[in-house]
Design a protein around this motif. Structure first.
Motif: not given
Lengths: 455, 455
Positions: A79, A108-109, A148, A175, B6, B104, B377-378, B381-383, B420, B423, B426
């Motif tokens: 990130y 970042n998330t 995270m 989250v 990235k 992304y 996500a896990r 990082g990014t959800l 975001f 949720m 999720y």
């Protein structure tokens, strides 16, 4: 050279070491005091609570740079680097000759700078063989960041979330749970200190200080478990120094040096991290920016607090820290900037302010903060966190001064996070129901009277 | 050369023109039909609904590249270029030899790629002197994107938001309102078509098709007002071509060309925008990737729809489009991927699929999609947004195939947005209450029976 909208470093240009500002400070802040003995905390006093490498960093006053381990740098690469953004559209909307830049830590998330220290703390815990961590979270950004990092490194996590925040931000909880964390609204009945607070006030909205007490109690009572903190402590500011290091390098690419650096301050990690690389210049007697801290009028620890020894938590179980404090018993009024609702302030930031290195503190009223936030969102696109919007408010005010004087000052502020999970706050601003509360002198005096006696 | 986590283009490397895939297509999709006359729509038929420059783009089949005006490029600079990310951590978690990349598009406040077309559409409307716009939104990402663009360019906006989404995502509404938009849950009593739907089913959860009807009706009945659409149409796919153009340039920097390109498809703007620059190679007879579209099992327009003329909306007031459709009367079951709950599909995407240029379609079950989303996500990082997670699911499945065969395929997928505001989805996956609904053959047959008769 034309300045782009966003200045990115390459991954090779990212800092390979954190900057330890204490190595450059003329005087160190006072040591922690063990409340049981009345004496300075030793490394051994801290080891049951924090993992060893972090304690070493906490106590390190000599090494200017501390290497960032490869595993953490790999995590950062997911990130970071984060951009320095030129706020062209805000400048135009204000009609100011000032050049406004912001270091954006929200993409970042977790939505904030908190991930920088979360990654480091979880990595060191894992390396030491710790399998469980506890923490507190206010606005939810720290808890999300830590969730995270724990998911990534494979460590169990329990988060005590300030109850008022957990009610305002139900999806923050979801989250954290998505990343595998267990989330408990604080005060809770899972700890002695929580039960005591609930007995006194069953409707307590909680506070960061209270959530800290619960998390620390659980950590020391659970096997192979440690506590991690998202702000205040020296090692957290050390990790956050990447913010300012990156910002300084990015601006230098275009020959720019800021005249003013502005950061919001709750526990101090954002401000401390943003300003450290620039404060280095001041500590070394070079040309340096003016430093301005922005805090909420309802929780004005720097502007109205006492510089004194106090507990870091409401439950009075942490070591005593010499810092600007409103008193560990002070319960800040509900304010949407949950991340700034803390009675104390980082000992490093406190010391720098006390010794005159931080030039100014502004305590901002919440509606003026959201006025700035909404303007910023509409012209710059990015929806800012209420916490960060305190810095936006000050940046706008400084830019408007430049409009009057015609000065082309370079303003750098920290956009530490996004407001995705703060929509009830924005809604309350938009429908006119937002209020704010300013503590009275009597309230503060009563709180100061309860400060612990030291020495 | 080491591939970074990235890959960013510089602002100078950003595309200066959109790519118009129609100029390279051997055959064009069938023209729109005016349902009143039964004849192909003329430019004049479309002008009361859309602003002129967009109509010209919609009908342009000859210019391969269409210049992006400076004002729009400046808007893009606030949040673009977006990175191509190497999913190193996902590769490691899967133990696959495949190289996984994702483009992304979620790191802007709207949380998705939708902003790319919103900026363009509002700019052209403003330029024509239009003062009011209407639109619909499903997941809320398009509505948010358009609110941001309208705030930036200074145009009034009314958003009809699919009722089920507005209930699942109350804070999405607050974001749009923060940017100054008026948000109306659809079906509503503000339009004839809304009142008719409510009379038939007062508890209707709404759909994109129904919200479109309301927005179009309001646009044509209001002075100096036009309608804008976030997907489906050719000019939207044109604007979204920046996604694939940037991705291709970024990968070329490291000598990489994808073997597989995967995009989720609701209305088709994400898939169409991501694949266009690569599809150009296929249309020109060069080496090209395998193209896979991912859609929800509950709304399988490509995999189970008919390739036929149909209305774009539930209220049957739009022109007829030749596309893959489940029937404009088909009401998709509630699904958390609100942005994919559309009965039809972009005419360009439909034509490319029908003619064999898109190689494969996968209809994915929602729990398998969230399994992929949570893993992603896990480790990364990014959800991710539920919509984008359909592409993640397919990418993971392809990477696992490579694990079996040992092939080091290069997989590129579109991470079109963040989760975001998803949720509750999720949470429902995590607590095991998530279900899914597969339409029966009988339901689809009944829906197909109501398709309009053309020619």
């Amino acid at each position: 050279m034309d300045i782009p909208y966003k200045i990115y470093l390459t991954e090779e240009e990212m800092p390979k070491a954190w900057y330890n500002i204490k190595a450059d400070m003329k005087e160190q802040h006072e040591p922690f005091i063990n409340p049981a003995t009345g004496k300075p905390c030793t490394k051994e006093d801290l080891l049951p609570v924090f993992c060893e490498e972090l304690v070493d960093q906490e106590l390190n006053t000599t090494d200017r740079f501390i290497e960032i381990p490869e595993e953490i740098r790999n995590f950062y690469r997911m990130y970071r680097p984060s951009p320095v953004v030129r706020a062209y559209c805000l400048e135009k909307a204000l009609g100011t000759p000032a050049k406004i830049f912001y270091k954006y830590e929200g993409s970042n998330t977790s939505g904030s700078h908190k991930l920088n220290s979360a990654a480091a703390q979880v990595y060191y815990a894992k390396k030491q063989g710790i399998t469980k961590l506890t923490t507190e979270t206010g606005a939810g950004q720290w808890g999300t960041a830590l969730s995270m990092a724990c998911a990534y490194f494979g460590v169990d996590l329990t988060v005590y979330m300030v109850k008022s925040s957990s009610q305002q931000k139900p999806y923050r909880k979801a989250v954290m749970e998505t990343y595998g964390a267990k989330v408990i609204p604080s005060p809770s009945d899972t700890t002695e200190v929580g039960r005591k607070i609930l007995a006194e006030d069953p409707d307590s909205p909680g506070s960061l200080g209270c959530a800290i007490s619960e998390a620390v109690e659980t950590a020391v009572k659970t096997e192979n478990c440690r506590y991690v903190l998202g702000s205040v402590l020296d090692h957290v500011l050390l990790h956050q120094s990447v913010i300012g290091l990156e910002a300084k390098t990015a601006l230098e690419k275009y020959g720019i040096y800021p005249d003013i650096v502005i950061g919001c301050a709750g526990g101090g990690s954002n401000l401390g991290g943003l300003m450290a690389a620039f404060m280095a210049d001041k500590l070394q007697g070079k040309k340096a920016p003016k430093f301005i801290a922005a805090e909420p009028l309802s929780c004005p620890s720097l502007s109205r607090g006492k510089y004194a020894y106090d507990f870091g938590d409401t439950g009075r179980i942490t070591p005593l820290l010499k810092m600007y404090t409103l008193g560990s018993g002070f319960m800040p009024a509900p304010n949407y900037a949950g991340g700034l609702r803390y009675h104390g302030m980082s000992p490093i930031v406190s010391k720098l302010y006390h010794d005159g290195y931080i030039d100014e503190v502004r305590a901002e009223e919440q509606r003026r903060v959201f006025e700035a936030a909404t303007l910023f969102a509409r012209v710059e696109g990015t929806l800012p966190a209420p916490e960060s919007s305190h810095a936006i408010r000050v940046a706008i005010d400084e830019a408007l001064k430049c409009k009057e004087t015609g000065e082309e000052k370079v303003i750098l502020f920290g956009l530490s996070g996004t407001g995705f999970f703060d929509m009830s706050a924005y809604a309350s601003y938009l429908d006119g129901t937002m209020t704010d509360y300013v503590p009275t002198d009597e309230e503060l005096a009563a709180s100061f009277a309860k400060l612990p006696q030291v020495g």
